[in-house]
Structures are given as structure tokens and as C-alpha cells.
Design a protein around this motif. Structure first.
Motif, mmCIF file in Angstrom:
data_model
loop_
_atom_site.group_PDB
_atom_site.id
_atom_site.type_symbol
_atom_site.label_atom_id
_atom_site.label_comp_id
_atom_site.label_asym_id
_atom_site.label_seq_id
_atom_site.Cartn_x
_atom_site.Cartn_y
_atom_site.Cartn_z
ATOM 1 N N ILE A 237 -28.095 21.967 110.712
ATOM 2 C CA ILE A 237 -27.229 22.760 109.849
ATOM 3 C C ILE A 237 -27.847 22.790 108.458
ATOM 4 C CG2 ILE A 237 -24.951 22.943 108.789
ATOM 5 C CD1 ILE A 237 -23.742 21.660 111.188
ATOM 6 N N PHE A 238 -27.999 23.993 107.936
ATOM 7 C CA PHE A 238 -28.509 24.178 106.584
ATOM 8 C C PHE A 238 -27.483 24.972 105.779
ATOM 9 C CE2 PHE A 238 -32.283 23.796 109.249
ATOM 10 C CZ PHE A 238 -33.064 22.901 108.531
ATOM 11 N N PHE A 239 -27.390 24.681 104.483
ATOM 12 C CA PHE A 239 -26.465 25.445 103.657
ATOM 13 C C PHE A 239 -26.999 25.550 102.233
ATOM 14 C CE2 PHE A 239 -25.025 21.057 103.808
ATOM 15 C CZ PHE A 239 -24.821 20.727 102.474
ATOM 16 N N GLN A 240 -26.439 26.487 101.493
ATOM 17 C CA GLN A 240 -26.843 26.713 100.112
ATOM 18 C C GLN A 240 -26.190 25.666 99.227
ATOM 19 O OE1 GLN A 240 -25.632 30.917 100.051
ATOM 20 N NE2 GLN A 240 -27.704 31.433 99.408
ATOM 21 N N GLY A 241 -26.811 24.511 99.159
ATOM 22 C CA GLY A 241 -26.235 23.412 98.416
ATOM 23 C C GLY A 241 -26.419 23.548 96.913
ATOM 24 N N MET A 242 -25.670 22.744 96.183
ATOM 25 C CA MET A 242 -25.783 22.734 94.726
ATOM 26 C C MET A 242 -27.177 22.277 94.306
ATOM 27 S SD MET A 242 -22.125 21.200 93.456
ATOM 28 C CE MET A 242 -22.538 21.613 91.751
ATOM 29 N N GLU A 243 -27.844 23.087 93.510
ATOM 30 C CA GLU A 243 -29.201 22.821 93.032
ATOM 31 C C GLU A 243 -30.166 22.590 94.193
ATOM 32 O OE1 GLU A 243 -29.634 20.376 89.397
ATOM 33 O OE2 GLU A 243 -27.496 19.946 89.649
ATOM 34 N N GLY A 244 -29.879 23.244 95.335
ATOM 35 C CA GLY A 244 -30.750 23.083 96.494
ATOM 36 C C GLY A 244 -30.566 21.772 97.225
ATOM 37 N N TYR A 245 -29.589 20.954 96.799
ATOM 38 C CA TYR A 245 -29.369 19.656 97.425
ATOM 39 C C TYR A 245 -28.376 19.804 98.578
ATOM 40 C CZ TYR A 245 -30.633 14.762 96.760
ATOM 41 O OH TYR A 245 -31.210 13.518 96.897
ATOM 42 N N ASP A 246 -28.129 18.710 99.302
ATOM 43 C CA ASP A 246 -27.241 18.811 100.458
ATOM 44 C C ASP A 246 -25.795 18.495 100.070
ATOM 45 O OD1 ASP A 246 -27.579 16.107 100.118
ATOM 46 O OD2 ASP A 246 -28.342 15.697 102.134
ATOM 47 N N ASP A 247 -25.341 19.135 98.995
ATOM 48 C CA ASP A 247 -23.955 19.053 98.547
ATOM 49 C C ASP A 247 -23.358 20.456 98.577
ATOM 50 O OD1 ASP A 247 -24.283 16.330 97.915
ATOM 51 O OD2 ASP A 247 -24.986 16.803 95.893
ATOM 52 N N ILE A 248 -22.253 20.601 99.313
ATOM 53 C CA ILE A 248 -21.578 21.900 99.354
ATOM 54 C C ILE A 248 -21.114 22.274 97.960
ATOM 55 C CG2 ILE A 248 -19.521 23.098 100.228
ATOM 56 C CD1 ILE A 248 -19.748 21.330 102.734
ATOM 57 N N ARG A 249 -21.371 23.502 97.574
ATOM 58 C CA ARG A 249 -21.014 23.944 96.227
ATOM 59 C C ARG A 249 -19.554 24.380 96.155
ATOM 60 N NH1 ARG A 249 -24.981 28.719 94.944
ATOM 61 N NH2 ARG A 249 -26.453 27.229 95.827
ATOM 62 N N PRO A 250 -18.926 24.240 95.006
ATOM 63 C CA PRO A 250 -17.561 24.758 94.836
ATOM 64 C C PRO A 250 -17.533 26.270 95.001
ATOM 65 C CG PRO A 250 -18.120 23.225 93.080
ATOM 66 C CD PRO A 250 -19.391 23.518 93.816
ATOM 67 N N GLY A 251 -16.431 26.763 95.523
ATOM 68 C CA GLY A 251 -16.323 28.203 95.768
ATOM 69 C C GLY A 251 -16.917 28.548 97.112
ATOM 70 N N TYR A 252 -17.903 29.422 97.094
ATOM 71 C CA TYR A 252 -18.475 29.995 98.316
ATOM 72 C C TYR A 252 -19.792 29.318 98.664
ATOM 73 C CZ TYR A 252 -21.181 33.585 100.883
ATOM 74 O OH TYR A 252 -21.977 34.251 101.763
ATOM 75 N N THR A 253 -19.932 28.876 99.912
ATOM 76 C CA THR A 253 -21.182 28.306 100.399
ATOM 77 C C THR A 253 -21.549 28.964 101.721
ATOM 78 O OG1 THR A 253 -20.797 26.151 99.365
ATOM 79 C CG2 THR A 253 -22.363 26.213 101.178
ATOM 80 N N ALA A 256 -25.813 27.962 107.743
ATOM 81 C CA ALA A 256 -26.533 28.381 108.947
ATOM 82 C C ALA A 256 -26.545 27.222 109.928
ATOM 83 C CB ALA A 256 -27.966 28.779 108.600
ATOM 84 N N GLU A 257 -26.159 27.486 111.166
ATOM 85 C CA GLU A 257 -26.030 26.442 112.180
ATOM 86 C C GLU A 257 -26.888 26.804 113.389
ATOM 87 O OE1 GLU A 257 -22.194 24.561 114.461
ATOM 88 O OE2 GLU A 257 -22.057 24.852 112.274
ATOM 89 N N TRP A 258 -27.740 25.875 113.802
ATOM 90 C CA TRP A 258 -28.676 26.102 114.911
ATOM 91 C C TRP A 258 -28.495 25.018 115.959
ATOM 92 C CZ3 TRP A 258 -32.493 22.606 116.431
ATOM 93 C CH2 TRP A 258 -33.430 23.084 117.370
ATOM 94 N N ASP A 259 -28.518 25.431 117.231
ATOM 95 C CA ASP A 259 -28.494 24.501 118.353
ATOM 96 C C ASP A 259 -29.617 24.866 119.316
ATOM 97 O OD1 ASP A 259 -25.990 22.610 118.401
ATOM 98 O OD2 ASP A 259 -25.274 24.533 117.638
ATOM 99 N N ARG A 260 -30.323 23.857 119.772
ATOM 100 C CA ARG A 260 -31.433 24.123 120.695
ATOM 101 C C ARG A 260 -30.923 24.693 122.014
ATOM 102 N NH1 ARG A 260 -36.608 22.643 120.354
ATOM 103 N NH2 ARG A 260 -36.189 21.099 118.733
ATOM 104 N N TYR A 272 -22.114 31.364 108.665
ATOM 105 C CA TYR A 272 -20.721 31.537 108.282
ATOM 106 C C TYR A 272 -20.547 31.048 106.853
ATOM 107 C CZ TYR A 272 -20.643 26.627 109.848
ATOM 108 O OH TYR A 272 -20.920 25.307 110.041
ATOM 109 N N GLU A 273 -19.332 31.144 106.328
ATOM 110 C CA GLU A 273 -19.075 30.759 104.953
ATOM 111 C C GLU A 273 -18.045 29.639 104.893
ATOM 112 O OE1 GLU A 273 -18.477 34.197 105.804
ATOM 113 O OE2 GLU A 273 -20.642 34.488 105.539
#
Length: 360
Positions: A237-253, A256-260, A272-273
Motif C-alpha cells: 500500500i502506497f499513499f501520498q503521505g505528508m512530506e513524502g513520509y508514511d503519514d496520512i495527511r489531513p484532509g484528502y489522501t 494505491a493498494e496492490w495485491d500479488r 481510492y481516497e
């Protein structure tokens, strides 16, 4: 030191520059897997001079690496540099951008401890002031909290099994990449090394949680995992974290979710959002900004885990903890994970994990 291959093929970096990647962002060609493998083997062996290596890194940045190249680089890194140590449990591998954050609090330590207290084992890994930002990463927050970080890989695996939260230190588990520190620092810009080090997977975890700046880059990373011969992830699972880090940002994030193995037996990819307002959190990005990222992240983390702080930071740590539970599919929904996160903070379980980490 990294074990680096000393016998190479026909593609020194100077030839790759003149014949393949070095003609500019619009006219450069992509490398084959074999060419990319040889290039990174030569780099880990310390063969290219500083000028040639810098030019190669910059050419890769101009033309933008394709998943085949990134997978080849990753496989060489895993074969010749990464020292793995598997805990008995199967943790979530959290590989945030190693160069850290410089304005908002690092929430991943608190979130990881909360998830661990709820029964989801977590592994985090970072270096120490990694270029280009050389900002606050996992190591620095843990140091400030009084947790040992300069561990050998076997010790890191033991930490996971004993506390359900573990830290792996890049100089010890990925020495070949650490040896490139000075040259990366002299570059002044990010290189593909900043990308592949986040998926080094020192614990051989099955699930990866990471971040990206754009959705297209998340797809590139999942394709990299698919094409890699050395990464064992079955879910990421990857997401648009705060400052590129793995912290969900406030508001809209964006997530992307991948399964083999998806529902139809083939790789699946969906996006999804997440809207923090949907979870009763009326926060903005500036609400999570701090003056001293290292010291403030540690003090906020401790206050939240001990139940002494509520508000935006407590909400953010709980939500990020819930997302780690979701990544490992330990909860049926984020709502369930959020409820569980708040329970382990309230009943003292999260504080107990922090104390176990300090005692390790």
C-alpha cells in the motif's frame, strides 16, 4: 561491507552513458535488466569515478527509471548489500522516505507502536540524516524517546518478536547503500537510490507500506515489486503521505493498494481516497507542523501513547495506526482499526509497548 561482484560484463557506466541513457531526457533509451544490474553491481563495487557516477545518476533522473531498471537495482541491492533478519512474526514493513521530514511531526513511531499494541507487528527502517534533505526520520525520533537504534539485524528481529515493533538501522543491514552516503550527499538531488532503499525489506516482510508523491509513481513502484526477483511482498500500500513520509495527511489522501494475487488470481491494483473529515477529524496540514521535528515528534508521541494528549496529534497517530492494521488485513475496516487504536491507548497497552522498547 557489501559483497560486490568484481567480474563484470560489457557495460561500464561510461558506455551506458554514451550509448543508452546519457543523451538527454527526451532521446535517452531505457536499459535492459542485464544492463541495469551490471550498472549497480559496478556502483556497489566502487568502480565508477565520482564524475561518471554523478553523471549516471543524473541521467537516470532526467530520463526517469522504468520498473525493469528499478527492479534490477533492487535485486542487486538485496543480493549484494542487504543483510536480512526475519522475526518469527510477519510484520508490516514501513519504508518511509529515508531523507525524512523537516516541518511536520513524524507520526509513524506512535502509529507503529499503537498498531503493535493492537496485535499488528511493525518494522520500520531508516538511516541517519540521509541526503538530500538529511531531515528527521524514524531513527531520530526513537533516539529521542530513549530507544536503542544502532542495532545489528538479528537484534532488530529480536526487538520485533519481543515488543511487536522493531527498528532496522541502514548502516548495519544495508552497508553497501550506506557506503554511497558521501557521493549521494555531493549530488545535491535525489537519485534512484532514494527509491530503492525504501523497499530493502530487511525483515523479509510480506506486506509493505510506503509513500509516493504522485499516483503514477505508486504504480511504478508496484510494477517494480512485480518485476523484482528478490522482493517477497505479496501486498503493498502506497499513499501520498505528508512530506513524502508514511503519514496520512489531513484532509484528502490518495491511496494505491496492490495485491500479488487478487480476486481473479492475477495482480490487482486499485486506488481510492481517505478523507480525515469522514472520521470526525477536522484538522489541516498546519495543525501537525512543529518547531523542532525531532524533539517535538518524540514528546508528542510519548504524550499520545500515555494518554496525556488528545486532539489533532492523537487523532492522526490513531488513524495511522489503524491504517497499519488495515495494511496487514488485521481489521475489517479503517473504522474498526481506529476504534482498536483508541482502545489500546486508553487501556495502557500502547504505553506498555513503548516501555518494552526502552527496556530492550
Amino acid at each position: 561491507m557489501a559483497h560486490a561482484t568484481q567480474e563484470f560484463g560489457d557495460w561500464p557506466l561510461t558506455r551506458l552513458m554514451t550509448e543508452v541513457v546519457g543523451s538527454g531526457p527526451k532521446s535517452a533509451d531505457d536499459m535492459t535488466r542485464e544492463q541495469a544490474r551490471e550498472a549497480f553491481q559496478r556502483i556497489l563495487a566502487g568502480e565508477p569515478d565520482e564524475t561518471t557516477l554523478g553523471a549516471f545518476w543524473l541521467a537516470n533522473r532526467w530520463k526517469r527509471n522504468i520498473p525493469t531498471e528499478l527492479a534490477a537495482y533492487t535485486d542487486v541491492m538485496r543480493e549484494e548489500s542487504v543483510v536480512t533478519a526475519e522475526p518469527e512474526c510477519d510484520p508490516v514493513d514501513c519504508g518511509a522516505n529515508y531523507d525524512g521530514k523537516h516541518s511536520s511531526a513524524v507520526l509513524g513511531v506512535g502509529a507503529g507502536v499503537v498498531a503493535a499494541a493492537a496485535g499488528t507487528p511493525i518494522v520500520v527502517h531508516s538511516g541517519d540524516r540521509v541526503p538530500t534533505q538529511k531531515a528527521t526520520a524514524y531513527k531520530h525520533v526513537l533516539d529521542e524517546l530513549g530507544v536503542r537504534t544502532e542495532l545489528e539485524p538479528d537484534e532488530s528481529a529480536d526487538m520485533v518478536d519481543e515488543t511487536r515493533f522493531g527498528f532496522y538501522y541502514q548502516p548495519n543491514f544495508n552497508p553497501g547503500i550506506h557506503d554511497l552516503y558521501d557521493r549521494r550527499d555531493q549530488m545535491g538531488v535525489r537519485t534512484f537510490v532514494n527509491t530503492i532503499e525504501t523497499i530493502a525489506n530487511p525483515a523479509n516482510a510480506d506486506v509493505h507500506l510506503g509513500s509516493f508523491y504522485h499516483l503514477a509513481f505508486a504504480k511504478k513502484l508496484t510494477d517494480t515489486i512485480t518485476e523484482s526477483e528478490r522482493l517477497g511482498y505479496s501486498r503493498a500500500i502506497f499513499f501520498q503521505g505528508m512530506e513524502g513520509y508514511d503519514d496520512i495527511r489531513p484532509g484528502y489522501t490518495k491511496v494505491a493498494e496492490w495485491d500479488r494475487d487478487g480476486d481473479d488470481g492475477a495482480d490487482s491494483f486499485e486506488d481510492y481516497e481517505i478523507e480525515t473529515a469522514n472520521y470526525g477529524m477536522a484538522m489541516e496540514a498546519e495543525d501537525l507542523e512543529v518547531d523542532d521535528v525531532t524533539a517535538d515528534s518524540a514528546s508528542i508521541t510519548e504524550a499520545v501513547l500515555t494518554g496525556d494528549r488528545e486532539g489533532h496529534f492523537a487523532d492522526a497517530i490513531a488513524l495511522n495506526g489503524a491504517f497499519r492494521m488495515h495494511a496487514r488485513q488485521d481489521v475489517d475496516s479503517l473504522e474498526d482499526g481506529l476504534e482498536r487504536a483508541r482502545e489500546v491507548i486508553a487501556d495502557g497497552s500502547a504505553e506498555a509497548v513503548l516501555e518494552d522498547l526502552r527496556a530492550f
